[in-house]
Design a protein around this motif. Structure first.
Motif, short mmCIF file in Angstrom:
data_model
loop_
_atom_site.label_atom_id
_atom_site.label_comp_id
_atom_site.label_asym_id
_atom_site.label_seq_id
_atom_site.Cartn_x
_atom_site.Cartn_y
_atom_site.Cartn_z
N GLU A 183 -3.06 -0.65 -9.78
CA GLU A 183 -3.69 -0.45 -9.89
C GLU A 183 -5.02 -1.43 -9.72
OE1 GLU A 183 -4.52 2.01 -13.24
OE2 GLU A 183 -4.03 3.96 -12.72
N ARG A 187 -7.07 -0.35 -3.95
CA ARG A 187 -7.33 1.07 -3.87
C ARG A 187 -7.37 1.55 -2.77
NH1 ARG A 187 -12.51 1.83 -7.59
NH2 ARG A 187 -12.21 1.33 -8.86
N GLN A 234 -5.44 -4.76 -0.97
CA GLN A 234 -4.12 -5.05 -1.93
C GLN A 234 -4.91 -6.86 -2.40
OE1 GLN A 234 -3.27 -4.48 1.06
NE2 GLN A 234 -1.42 -5.31 0.93
N HIS A 283 -12.31 -2.91 -2.96
CA HIS A 283 -13.17 -1.80 -3.84
C HIS A 283 -13.85 -2.49 -4.34
CE1 HIS A 283 -10.31 -2.86 -6.87
NE2 HIS A 283 -10.69 -1.51 -7.97
N LYS A 329 2.54 1.42 -3.09
CA LYS A 329 1.55 2.55 -4.73
C LYS A 329 1.44 3.55 -4.26
CE LYS A 329 -3.40 2.25 -5.05
NZ LYS A 329 -3.79 1.42 -6.54
N ARG A 330 1.20 4.46 -2.75
CA ARG A 330 1.20 5.30 -2.75
C ARG A 330 2.48 6.59 -3.35
NH1 ARG A 330 -2.83 6.52 1.16
NH2 ARG A 330 -3.88 4.94 1.62
N GLN A 339 0.63 -1.36 -0.06
CA GLN A 339 0.05 -0.05 -0.11
C GLN A 339 1.00 1.23 0.14
OE1 GLN A 339 -3.41 0.05 2.48
NE2 GLN A 339 -2.94 -1.83 2.61
#
Lengths: 226, 261
Positions: free
Chosen positions: A223, A226, B100, B154, A148-149, A145
């Motif tokens: 992607e 999220r 994820q 999501h 990704k950021r 995570q």
């Protein structure tokens, strides 16, 4: 010498110079990516003296020009009577690598810090109540995570790094700018021409084009969540 | 015998006392609802049980084993806390699924990491993985999510996310499953599907503690109700006692807001 005769000679010299540029680029990335993580842990430490110390170091490194840092790291030992770098290209490369790694690690550490602190607290708590250890939570839950950021801001820094390597010209590292400039003073029978120096821009442009595509793909790949 | 005993638990944040002398016990297979207005300490109490907060005073026992005793530092060892946490499961208001991972992976992750630490893991890797996968699949099936296993959070609705989170908590086979306002982030339609799942767990005699503002649900599903106000237990008893014959003025006042709706 006609332009057609000059061209292959210049290209060969620029290729050699750009190889040194690439070497500095990759060595910096390889060193600064992990070192930045260590520095970010330092600045986030709950042990206040360590976090203050780290923050002051980051402030100094980010607050002064990389060119000055290069000059100090390369020339200071010699001025103090102990030239640890030696005189050759390998010594200049080592000094430049250290300056670049340290400088970029400080920038990366701030990006990492934003990335780590941007992961919601609930992620860690969810891991804890499921009986996971802190390190399992970091590697299995938070790391991806965080990656990704940080991909977009890291892409920015990486592209800047490609161009910043040219600063090592100041300590005469024989990278691509150095190679291009040599044809002004005279090199391999060519003197007083300036186009090779201008032409080095094409190298940066092409390499950054490739990097933009690759980093864009990485961003795309992440992607899926999220 | 009581599966959970909480005695004289207190907790302060700075100068604010958020829990004052909390004592109650819960029998195996029973459901306890914690009700009360926001800021009354319900969530902090759940967080103390799950070792996300450390109480300043009091004792917590599960199955007769003292998990926490404010007077005994030996019960606070960091390495032990992890094992103790596994007595409890916690379902959060905001789900906190791992984005994820797919629904199935979310349910499997912690169990798999726990098994990995056992000495015979390497030799039986495939077998263990299959077993965990099958169990996780069953749990999601039970939650009505058999066709959503490979979706990422999501891609799921809030109600589906919360059901995955419930399955994830159940996968660790906790003695006591805690819910922290499990439907507060959901619209009324999605609330219904989550409450139905919790009701199903109650029917299977899962020991649960539920912090909720759904009064009708609390009344219907629980065997025991605690009303908290200002960090204290104001009143506790069966749903009939607390909802129909509240003794305290504060309880009546709180409940009137719901019955008048």
């Amino acid at each position: 010498m006609t332009f057609a005769e000059q061209f292959p000679i210049v290209i060969q010299a620029l290729n050699t110079g750009f190889l040194q540029t690439l070497k500095l680029f990759f060595v910096t990335l390889l060193g600064a990516i992990p070192l930045g993580l260590i520095i970010s842990f330092g600045s986030m430490s709950r042990f206040k003296p360590l976090s203050y110390f780290t923050k002051i170091v980051v402030w100094i490194i980010r607050g002064t020009p990389l060119m000055i840092q290069l000059l100090i790291i390369y020339f200071m030992p010699g001025l103090m009577g102990n030239n640890i770098w030696g005189g050759g290209e390998s010594g200049r490369f080592l000094a430049a690598s250290i300056a670049f790694i340290f400088n970029y690690a400080c920038y990366f550490s701030e990006i990492y810090r934003g990335g780590i602190q941007g992961v919601p607290k609930g992620q860690e708590e969810a891991g804890l109540v499921l009986g996971m250890t802190k390190s399992q939570i970091f590697f299995k839950v938070k790391l991806l995570q965080m990656v990704k950021r940080i991909v977009p801001p890291m892409s920015n820094e990486i592209i800047t790094l490609v161009k910043d390597t040219s600063l090592s010209r100041i300590i005469s590292l024989q990278e691509v700018i150095f190679a291009g400039q040599s044809f002004m003073k005279g090199n391999m029978g060519i003197a007083g021409v300036i186009w090779p120096l201008f032409f080095t821009a094409v190298y940066y442009l092409i390499f950054n084009g490739i990097l933009t595509v690759l980093l864009g793909r990485l961003e795309k790949k992440l992607e899926y969540f999220r | 015998m009581a599966i959970l005993e909480v005695q004289h638990v207190s907790k302060s944040f700075g100068h604010t006392e958020v829990l004052k002398d909390i004592s109650f016990s819960l029998d195996k297979g029973k459901v306890l609802s914690l009700i009360g207005s926001s800021g009354s300490g319900k969530t902090t109490l759940l967080r103390c049980l799950n070792f996300l907060e450390r109480p300043d005073g009091g004792v917590i026992r599960v199955n007769g084993e003292t998990l926490f005793d404010a007077g005994d530092r030996a019960t606070m060892k960091e390495g032990e806390i992890r094992r103790k946490r596994l007595h409890f499961g916690l379902v959060f208001q905001s789900f906190n699924l791992f984005p994820q991972y797919t629904a199935l992976q979310n349910v499997m992750l912690a169990k798999e990491l726990l098994e990995k630490e056992k000495t015979d893991y390497k030799a039986r890797k495939k077998e263990i993985h299959k077993q965990i996968e099958a169990e996780a699949g069953n749990l999601l099936d039970q939650m009505g999510l058999s066709d959503r296993m490979d979706n990422y959070p999501h891609q799921l609705s809030g109600g589906q996310c919360q059901r995955v989170a419930i399955a994830r908590a159940l996968a660790m086979k906790p003695d006591i499953l805690c819910f922290d306002e499990p439907t507060s982030a959901l619209d009324p339609e999605l609330t219904g599907e989550v409450l139905k799942v919790i009701k199903g767990l109650a029917d299977q005699e899962t020991t649960m503690i539920i912090v909720t503002h759904e009064m009708a649900f609390a009344r219907d599903v629980s065997s025991q109700v605690i009303f908290m106000d200002g960090g204290r237990i104001m009143e506790q008893g069966t749903p009939a006692e607390v909802f129909e014959n509240p003794k305290e003025e504060r309880t009546k006042q709180f409940l009137s807001r719901f019955t008048n709706q």
